[in-house]
Write a protein that holds these residues in place. Structure first.
Motif, PDB file in Angstrom:
ATOM      1  N   VAL A 219       0.845  -1.203   0.000  1.00  6.29           N
ATOM      2  CA  VAL A 219       0.000   0.000   0.000  1.00  6.29           C
ATOM      3  C   VAL A 219       0.875   1.246   0.000  1.00  6.29           C
ATOM      4  CG1 VAL A 219      -1.686   1.335   1.328  1.00  6.29           C
ATOM      5  CG2 VAL A 219      -1.972  -1.130   1.080  1.00  6.29           C
ATOM      6  N   HIS A 220       1.991   1.202   0.705  1.00  7.64           N
ATOM      7  CA  HIS A 220       2.860   2.371   0.800  1.00  7.64           C
ATOM      8  C   HIS A 220       3.478   2.730  -0.558  1.00  7.64           C
ATOM      9  CE1 HIS A 220       4.008   5.042   4.028  1.00  7.64           C
ATOM     10  NE2 HIS A 220       5.151   5.239   3.402  1.00  7.64           N
ATOM     11  N   TRP A 221       3.594   1.773  -1.454  1.00  4.73           N
ATOM     12  CA  TRP A 221       4.094   2.073  -2.796  1.00  4.73           C
ATOM     13  C   TRP A 221       3.154   3.026  -3.535  1.00  4.73           C
ATOM     14  CZ3 TRP A 221       8.655   1.570  -5.093  1.00  4.73           C
ATOM     15  CH2 TRP A 221       9.584   0.727  -4.507  1.00  4.73           C
ATOM     16  N   PHE A 222       1.903   3.117  -3.086  1.00  8.64           N
ATOM     17  CA  PHE A 222       0.962   4.051  -3.713  1.00  8.64           C
ATOM     18  C   PHE A 222       1.388   5.508  -3.527  1.00  8.64           C
ATOM     19  CE2 PHE A 222      -2.204   0.516  -3.509  1.00  8.64           C
ATOM     20  CZ  PHE A 222      -2.428   0.447  -4.880  1.00  8.64           C
ATOM     21  N   ALA A 223       2.302   5.764  -2.600  1.00  8.58           N
ATOM     22  CA  ALA A 223       2.818   7.123  -2.437  1.00  8.58           C
ATOM     23  C   ALA A 223       3.481   7.594  -3.733  1.00  8.58           C
ATOM     24  CB  ALA A 223       3.812   7.185  -1.282  1.00  8.58           C
ATOM     25  N   TYR A 224       4.087   6.655  -4.444  1.00 11.21           N
ATOM     26  CA  TYR A 224       4.748   7.013  -5.697  1.00 11.21           C
ATOM     27  C   TYR A 224       3.748   7.251  -6.820  1.00 11.21           C
ATOM     28  CZ  TYR A 224       8.997   5.818  -3.275  1.00 11.21           C
ATOM     29  OH  TYR A 224      10.016   5.799  -2.367  1.00 11.21           O
ATOM     30  N   ILE A 225       2.520   6.845  -6.626  1.00  6.19           N
ATOM     31  CA  ILE A 225       1.448   7.168  -7.569  1.00  6.19           C
ATOM     32  C   ILE A 225       0.754   8.454  -7.126  1.00  6.19           C
ATOM     33  CG2 ILE A 225      -0.772   6.407  -8.510  1.00  6.19           C
ATOM     34  CD1 ILE A 225       0.291   3.518  -8.143  1.00  6.19           C
ATOM     35  N   CYS A 226       0.598   8.611  -5.828  1.00  4.02           N
ATOM     36  CA  CYS A 226      -0.087   9.775  -5.269  1.00  4.02           C
ATOM     37  C   CYS A 226       0.584  11.081  -5.693  1.00  4.02           C
ATOM     38  CB  CYS A 226      -0.102   9.656  -3.737  1.00  4.02           C
ATOM     39  SG  CYS A 226      -0.858  11.037  -2.893  1.00  4.02           S
ATOM     40  N   TRP A 227       1.906  11.120  -5.634  1.00  4.38           N
ATOM     41  CA  TRP A 227       2.612  12.370  -5.916  1.00  4.38           C
ATOM     42  C   TRP A 227       2.405  12.864  -7.347  1.00  4.38           C
ATOM     43  CZ3 TRP A 227       6.413  13.828  -9.256  1.00  4.38           C
ATOM     44  CH2 TRP A 227       6.882  15.133  -9.076  1.00  4.38           C
ATOM     45  N   PRO A 228       2.640  12.037  -8.391  1.00  4.73           N
ATOM     46  CA  PRO A 228       2.422  12.591  -9.740  1.00  4.73           C
ATOM     47  C   PRO A 228       0.949  12.910 -10.024  1.00  4.73           C
ATOM     48  CG  PRO A 228       3.011  10.270  -9.887  1.00  4.73           C
ATOM     49  CD  PRO A 228       3.180  10.688  -8.453  1.00  4.73           C
ATOM     50  N   VAL A 229       0.040  12.165  -9.395  1.00  6.85           N
ATOM     51  CA  VAL A 229      -1.384  12.464  -9.567  1.00  6.85           C
ATOM     52  C   VAL A 229      -1.697  13.826  -8.945  1.00  6.85           C
ATOM     53  CG1 VAL A 229      -3.713  11.733  -8.914  1.00  6.85           C
ATOM     54  CG2 VAL A 229      -2.086  10.051  -9.786  1.00  6.85           C
ATOM     55  N   ALA A 230      -1.142  14.080  -7.763  1.00  5.28           N
ATOM     56  CA  ALA A 230      -1.334  15.386  -7.111  1.00  5.28           C
ATOM     57  C   ALA A 230      -0.698  16.502  -7.936  1.00  5.28           C
ATOM     58  CB  ALA A 230      -0.752  15.357  -5.701  1.00  5.28           C
ATOM     59  N   LEU A 231       0.465  16.225  -8.510  1.00  5.02           N
ATOM     60  CA  LEU A 231       1.127  17.225  -9.359  1.00  5.02           C
ATOM     61  C   LEU A 231       0.272  17.539 -10.587  1.00  5.02           C
ATOM     62  CD1 LEU A 231       3.675  18.958  -9.939  1.00  5.02           C
ATOM     63  CD2 LEU A 231       4.560  16.971 -11.190  1.00  5.02           C
ATOM     64  N   ALA A 232      -0.263  16.516 -11.233  1.00  3.25           N
ATOM     65  CA  ALA A 232      -1.130  16.734 -12.398  1.00  3.25           C
ATOM     66  C   ALA A 232      -2.365  17.531 -12.002  1.00  3.25           C
ATOM     67  CB  ALA A 232      -1.525  15.393 -13.019  1.00  3.25           C
ATOM     68  N   HIS A 233      -2.951  17.209 -10.843  1.00  3.89           N
ATOM     69  CA  HIS A 233      -4.105  17.959 -10.325  1.00  3.89           C
ATOM     70  C   HIS A 233      -3.733  19.441 -10.160  1.00  3.89           C
ATOM     71  CE1 HIS A 233      -7.335  19.238  -7.615  1.00  3.89           C
ATOM     72  NE2 HIS A 233      -6.406  19.594  -6.743  1.00  3.89           N
ATOM     73  N   THR A 234      -2.582  19.690  -9.572  1.00  5.59           N
ATOM     74  CA  THR A 234      -2.131  21.065  -9.331  1.00  5.59           C
ATOM     75  C   THR A 234      -2.007  21.842 -10.635  1.00  5.59           C
ATOM     76  OG1 THR A 234      -0.905  20.371  -7.366  1.00  5.59           O
ATOM     77  CG2 THR A 234      -0.256  22.463  -8.363  1.00  5.59           C
TER      78      THR A 234
END
Length: 183
Positions: free
Chosen positions: A124-139
């Motif tokens: 589950v913690h590997w999802f942090a590496y998905i969370c960041w670029p998704v948040a960047l794209a959102h921004t």
């Protein structure tokens, strides 16, 4: 609080959240590399990673609440949690909802870490590496001025920092793959 102030709160907490999330990812990259010194032990790095993660989530929650309460754009709490259901910018807001949901999953599993299987926590913690670029794209995608000027510069610098950190982390592994092993 009047509408204009909430809009600024939402924008500011969104941008600061991206900066903190970037710092959290960089600290997460450094953790397994056993980075530490006598004056800065590894447990201090882990504590800083945990505390910045919590601060990031707190600011994201302020971001979500302020944008949902503000009447400038029609965004609800459901829009902020359920991806792609918003009538306003469904793609970009949906990416923000995914990043938020991933952050919540990371928080919950980290709180349950002593009680759950370590492999489950790690996966589950590997999802942090998905969370960041998704948040960047959102921004970049949803911000009224995020695709130009200083917000774009901040986003590019965040991206460069994470890419540099990732390269730094995988470089020793790539070198060890190329080096012939003695028999």
């Amino acid at each position: 609080m009047d509408e204009i102030n909430l809009w600024y709160v939402a924008r500011a907490t969104g941008m600061v959240s991206l900066l903190l999330l970037t710092g959290t990812v960089l600290l997460g990259i450094m953790g397994p590399m056993k980075v530490g010194t006598v004056t800065w032990p590894r447990f201090a790095l882990a504590g800083l990673h945990r505390n910045i993660s919590l601060l990031t989530l707190a600011l994201v929650m302020v971001h979500v609440v302020s944008i949902a309460v503000d009447e400038y754009v029609p965004i609800t709490f459901v829009d902020a949690v359920v991806p792609f259901v918003s009538a306003f910018e469904p793609l970009w807001l949906g990416l923000g909802a995914i990043a938020f949901d991933l952050m919540l999953a990371l928080l919950i599993t980290s709180l349950l870490r002593p009680r759950i299987n370590p492999r489950l926590w790690r996966s589950v913690h590997w999802f942090a590496y998905i969370c960041w670029p998704v948040a960047l794209a959102h921004t970049i995608g949803i911000g009224t001025d995020a695709a130009a000027g200083w917000p774009l510069v901040v986003s590019v610098l965040c991206a460069m920092a994470v890419v540099a950190g990732a390269v730094w982390r995988v470089t020793p592994r790539l070198k060890s793959l190329k080096t012939p092993q003695a028999s």
